[in-house]
Design an enzyme around this catalytic site. Structure first.
Site, PDB file in Angstrom:
ATOM      1  N   ASP A  78       6.751 -10.608 -31.823  1.00 34.20           N
ATOM      2  CA  ASP A  78       5.835  -9.514 -31.494  1.00 34.20           C
ATOM      3  C   ASP A  78       4.886  -9.244 -32.665  1.00 34.20           C
ATOM      4  O   ASP A  78       5.138  -9.670 -33.803  1.00 34.20           O
ATOM      5  CB  ASP A  78       6.683  -8.265 -31.193  1.00 34.20           C
ATOM      6  CG  ASP A  78       5.971  -7.258 -30.307  1.00 34.20           C
ATOM      7  OD1 ASP A  78       4.764  -7.411 -30.056  1.00 34.20           O
ATOM      8  OD2 ASP A  78       6.633  -6.289 -29.872  1.00 34.20           O
ATOM      9  N   ASP A 114       1.980  -5.183 -21.518  1.00 32.32           N
ATOM     10  CA  ASP A 114       3.022  -4.161 -21.408  1.00 32.32           C
ATOM     11  C   ASP A 114       2.921  -3.436 -20.074  1.00 32.32           C
ATOM     12  O   ASP A 114       3.845  -2.713 -19.693  1.00 32.32           O
ATOM     13  CB  ASP A 114       2.878  -3.134 -22.538  1.00 32.32           C
ATOM     14  CG  ASP A 114       3.511  -3.632 -23.831  1.00 32.32           C
ATOM     15  OD1 ASP A 114       4.322  -4.581 -23.766  1.00 32.32           O
ATOM     16  OD2 ASP A 114       3.192  -3.082 -24.899  1.00 32.32           O
TER      17      ASP A 114
END
Ligand code: DGJ
EC number: 3.2.1.22
Length: 740
Positions: A480, A550
Site C-alpha cells: 500500500d 477503495d
C-alpha cells in the site's frame, strides 16, 4: 520484416500487424516524422508524403532555403530554439546558460528482441523473435552528448514501445530540464482526446474532449504516485470512433510518478503528443559519463475502436509487462479483513474469519493494516515492521501457520514507503523523510514519506520486510502507499540535485520491488495506493494485480472498472464483494449484483463473513464455485465493453469476456435505476464466433453467434430464474457455452 531502412533516402518504416510508423532523416540531419496509422504496403520511399511548405513569418534553418523551417515540419524528437516554436521533447541547459543543442543522426542499429531499461519497468520479450528493436543514435558534437531513441516493434501484438536515453560523453555538466519519452506529430488535429481522470473513490472515469488549438494536458505532480487524478494514458480517436470501430491511437506511460501527457495543436492544425516524466519540478544533472534513461511509452494504434486498442494493451500488459510466476497462474479468491475489522482485531477474530472463509471456498486470507508496532489507528507505527503482540500474541509466523493449517494461503499488508512520527524508526532517523531544511513537513494521513531516493533507506526497509518473509509462510503481499509528496527534498542529495528527488524516489520503489520479487518469486504482489492511485503500467510490471479503488459499491465500480479497462486487463483489477450498506456511499445492492461486478476482476471478499446469514453463505458458496469454474476465462479472456456508464444517461453498463477459442463467454448487463413503463431492451454481444451454436445458462433453446452479435438477447423475452429485470441496481449475468 517489421523494420525497413532505405539507406539512400534514410527512411525508416516500422511495421506491425496492422500499423505503419514512418520517419526519415531530414536535410539538417535531424529526424522528421512522415506517417503513423493503419498499415500501408511497404515501398522504397515515402518521401512524397513528407510535407514542406513555405509559410509566412517563420524562421528558417538554412540561409538559402526559405522553406526549411522546423516549426512547419513534422518531427520525431524535437528540440526548441532552432526554428520550432512548439514544446519540445527535451531541453538541455549547458554550463554557459545556453539551451540550444543540435543532435544529428549518426547511425542506427536494428536487432531482434528487446533490451532491458536501466532501473525501470518495461515490456519485455521471452524469445528474441517476438520483437524487433531499432536504436537511433543522435549526436551533438559541440557538447559531446548523445541521445539514443529506442523503438521496439511487437509485431504480433501490434504495439510499438519507445524510450530515449541521454548520455553525456563530454566534460561539461549538462542539466536535463525536459526529457520526454516520446513525441509524435500527427498530420492533423481532427481528434478527440480520451483520458482517465478522477479522484479517490472515483478513479479513472472516462473523459473525452475535442482537441482545440493550444495545449491540452493531463499530469501528476504528486511525487509518490501517478495519482488518482489522472492516469498516465491518453488516446486520440477520430470523431465517430466508438468502442467497436474507428481509428484510435493510445499512449501509455510505464511509470508510477510525476508524468505529463500533452497534446499541442499548432497553427497549422498539427497535433503534437508529448509523453514522459513531468518536466515541472524536474531537472537532472548529467555529469561527465553519466546517462539518463526515460521511462517507456507504449503506442497502440487500432482501427477497431476503443475495444481494439484496449485488447492490445490487455494482452501485451498481461503477458509481456507483468512478470513472475503469478503472471499466468490463476489467482486465488481472497478475503481481506480491512472492511470487516479495520484496526480492531485480534488473533481469535482473524482465525474466526479465516475459518468461515475457508468453508465458503475462499483460498487466501489477507491480513490488512494494523498488525504491527502500536498500530491501533492511522496515527502510529508505520516503519516499525514488528508484530503488535497485544493483538497477535503468537506473532505473524504462528498466525500464518494456523491459517495455512486451515487450508488457506496467508497474505500480509505493508506500507513500505512510509513512516509515522510516532514510531521507533522516526525517532532513530528523523532525517529519513522527504523534507527540506528549516520548513515544517506537512503531514498526510498522519504519515511521512520515507526518502526512497536514499539507498540505505531502501535497504533498511528491505531487511525489515525480509525478516518477516523469511520466517512466515507468506504467499501474498498487499503493498500500500497512502500519501503524496510535499516539501520535496532529500537530506542526502546536494543542492544541485534536489530537483531529482521525486524521480529518484520512484527508482527506489522499483529497486525494492525488483529485489523482493526476485528474492521471493512465489509471492503474489498486489499494489495499492489509497485505493487505485497507483494503477499504472509501472506497478503492473512487479505486481500483476492492483487494488482498483477503495470504493467497492457495485454501481460505483461499474464506472471505475469500465474506465480502468481502457488500458488494464481484468487480471490486474482487484475487485471485492463488500458489506451493505456500502461503507463508501451507503448504498444497498444485492449480493448478486455485487458479485456480478466483482467477477470482472480478481475476485475476492472484504466483509465479516462470520456475520452472514445461512442464505447469504449459501449464495457466496455458489458465487465462488462459479468464479472458480470460469476463472481462467475471467482472467485471460478477451474483454469487450458493450454499453458505457459514461454515455447516454449512464443507466446501463454491459460487457462480455470471451475465451480465446470463442467457445465460452460470460456477459453481464447492469442497470442503475429501474424505469416505469420502460422501453424494450436488448443486449448485443461481441467477440463470438458467428457460426457457433451457443447455449446460455438458464435460457432454454440455443443461439448462433451471429444472432447474438446482431439481433442480440431480447431481454424482455428471456426471463432468467429469480432475476429482476427492471429494479434498481440490478444485473443479469449470461454464461455462454458452445454446443458442439
Ligand atoms: C488504503 C487501502 O486502499 C485500503 O484497502 C486499506 O489497505 C487501507 N489503506 C489500510 O490503511
Amino acid at each position: 520484416m517489421p523494420i525497413f531502412f532505405n539507406q539512400k533516402t534514410r527512411e525508416f518504416h516500422l511495421q506491425a500487424k496492422n500499423v505503419s510508423y514512418i520517419f526519415t532523416v531530414l536535410e539538417n540531419n535531424q529526424l522528421g516524422h512522415i506517417y503513423y496509422g493503419r498499415k500501408i504496403t511497404h515501398r522504397d520511399s515515402f518521401l512524397h508524403l513528407y510535407t514542406i511548405q513555405k509559410k509566412t513569418y517563420t524562421a528558417t534553418v538554412f540561409d538559402d532555403d526559405l522553406t526549411f523551417c522546423l516549426d512547419t515540419i513534422k518531427q520525431e524528437f524535437p528540440s526548441y530554439g532552432t526554428t520550432d516554436f512548439r514544446e519540445p521533447a527535451y531541453q538541455i541547459l549547458l554550463e554557459n546558460g545556453s539551451r540550444i543543442t543540435q543532435f544529428e543522426y549518426k547511425g542506427h542499429r536494428i536487432y531482434q528482441g528487446k533490451l532491458k531499461l536501466d532501473g525501470l519497468p518495461a515490456t519485455y520479450v521471452e524469445q528474441e523473435k517476438e520483437a524487433t528493436t531499432l536504436e537511433i543514435y543522435l549526436f551533438d558534437p559541440l557538447i559531446d552528448a548523445e541521445i539514443i531513441l529506442q523503438y521496439t516493434v511487437f509485431e504480433q501484438f501490434n504495439a510499438i514501445a519507445r524510450n530515449a536515453k541521454f548520455i553525456n560523453h563530454g566534460k561539461e555538466n549538462l542539466i536535463l530540464t525536459r526529457a520526454m519519452s516520446a513525441s509524435v506529430d500527427f498530420f492533423d488535429a481532427e481528434f478527440e482526446m480520451v483520458h482517465l481522470s478522477g479522484s479517490w473513490g472515483r478513479e479513472r472515469y472516462v473523459r473525452t474532449r475535442k482537441l482545440s488549438p493550444g495545449i491540452q494536458s493531463i499530469s501528476s505532480t504528486r511525487g509518490t504516485a501517478s495519482g488518482a487524478g489522472h492516469n498516465p494514458f491518453i488516446a486520440l480517436k477520430r470523431p465517430g470512433t466508438n468502442e467497436h470501430q474507428g481509428d484510435v491511437f493510445g499512449f501509455s506511460l510505464v511509470y508510477s510518478g510525476n508524468f505529463l501527457v500533452q497534446v499541442e495543436v499548432d497553427p497549422y492544425d498539427v497535433a503534437r503528443v508529448s509523453i514522459g516524466i513531468n518536466p515541472f519540478d524536474f531537472h537532472w544533472l548529467l555529469e561527465s559519463k553519466q546517462s539518463f534513461q526515460t521511462p517507456e511509452v507504449v503506442l497502440v494504434y487500432s482501427s477497431q475502436g476503443m475495444n481494439g486498442m484496449s485488447q492490445v494493451y490487455h494482452s501485451l500488459y498481461r503477458t509481456r509487462l507483468a512478470k513472475g510466476i503469478w503472471r499466468d497462474k490463476e489467482r486465488p479468491v481472497l478475503i481481506n479483513n480491512w472492511e470487516a475489522t479495520y484496526f480492531k482485531f485480534n488473533e481469535e477474530k482473524i482465525l474466526e474469519i479465516a475459518r468461515a472463509a475457508k468453508e465458503l471456498g475462499i483460498e487466501l486470507f489477507v491480513l490488512d493494516d494494523g498488525w504491527f508496532g502500536q498500530r491501533t489507528n492511522a496515527k502510529t507505527s508505520l516503519g516499525d515492521w514488528v508484530v503488535n503482540k497485544s493483538k497477535l500474541p503468537n506473532g505473524i509466523t504462528e498466525l500464518a501457520k494456523k491459517i495455512r493449517d486451515l487450508g488457506l494461503y496467508f497474505g500480509l499488508w505493508f506500507e513500505p514507503e512510509m513512516v509515522s512520527k510516532i514510531s521507533d524508526l522516526y525517532k532513530k532517523h528523523p532525517d529519513w523523510i522527504i523534507h527540506v531544511p528549516n520548513r515544517k513537513p506537512s503531514q498526510g494521513r498522519n504519515q511521512y514519506v520515507l526518502d526512497f531516493s536514499r539507498q540505505e533507506v531502501v535497504d533498511y526497509i528491505y531487511h525489515a520486510m525480509v525478516k518477516i518473509l523469511d520466517k512466515a509462510p507468506i504467499s501474498y503481499i498487499k503493498w500500500d502507499m497512502n500519501r503524496y509528496m510535499t516539501e520535496i527534498g532529500s537530506a542526502r542529495l546536494p543542492a544541485n540535485r534536489q530537483f531529482e528527488v521525486a524521480h529518484r524516489y520512484i527508482l527506489g520503489v522499483y529497486k525494492l520491488y525488483e529485489r523482493l520479487t526476485a528474492e521471493f518469486p512465489d509471492i503474489l504482489f498486489e499494489s495499492c495506493a489509497g485505493g487505485g492511485a497507483r494503477f499504472d503500467p509501472g506497478m503492473l510490471h512487479y505486481a500483476p494485480q492492483t487494488w482498483t479503488s477503495d470504493d467497492t459499491d457495485a454501481m460505483e465500480r461499474l464506472k471505475i472498472q469500465y474506465g480502468t479497462s481502457l488500458v488494464y486487463p481484468l487480471s490486474s483489477m482487484g475487485a471485492h464483494v463488500t458489506a451493505v450498506p456500502n461503507h463508501q456511499v451507503g448504498r444497498i445492492t444485492s449480493i448478486e449484483t455485487r458479485a456480478n461486478v466483482a467477477y470482472f476482476g480478481i475476485f475476492g471478499y472484504e466483509l465479516d463473513v462470520t456475520k452472514l446469514s445461512v442464505e447469504e453463505k449459501d449464495k457466496i458458496k455458489k458465487q465462488i464455485t462459479f468464479y472458480k469454474q470460469n476463472r481462467s476465462l475471467f482472467q485471460k479472456g478477451t474483454f469487450y465493453r458493450l454499453q458505457s456508464p459514461f454515455e447516454k444517461d449512464g443507466n446501463v453498463t454491459s460487457w462480455i469476456v470471451v475465451s480465446e477459442d470463442q467457445k465460452e463467454a460470460v456477459a453481464c448487463r447492469y442497470q442503475v435505476l429501474g424505469k416505469p413503463n420502460a422501453r424494450y431492451e436488448r443486449l448485443v454481444l461481441k467477440g463470438l464466433r458467428p457460426d457457433y451454436k451457443y447455449k446460455i445458462e438458464g435460457i432454454p433453446s440455443f443461439f448462433y453467434g451471429d444472432e447474438l452479435m446482431n439481433a442480440g438477447i431480447y431481454l424482455d423475452n428471456v426471463v432468467l430464474a429469480g432475476k429482476l429485470q427492471y429494479g434498481d441496481f440490478t444485473s443479469q449475468i449470461f454464461k455462454l457455452s458452445n454446443l458442439a
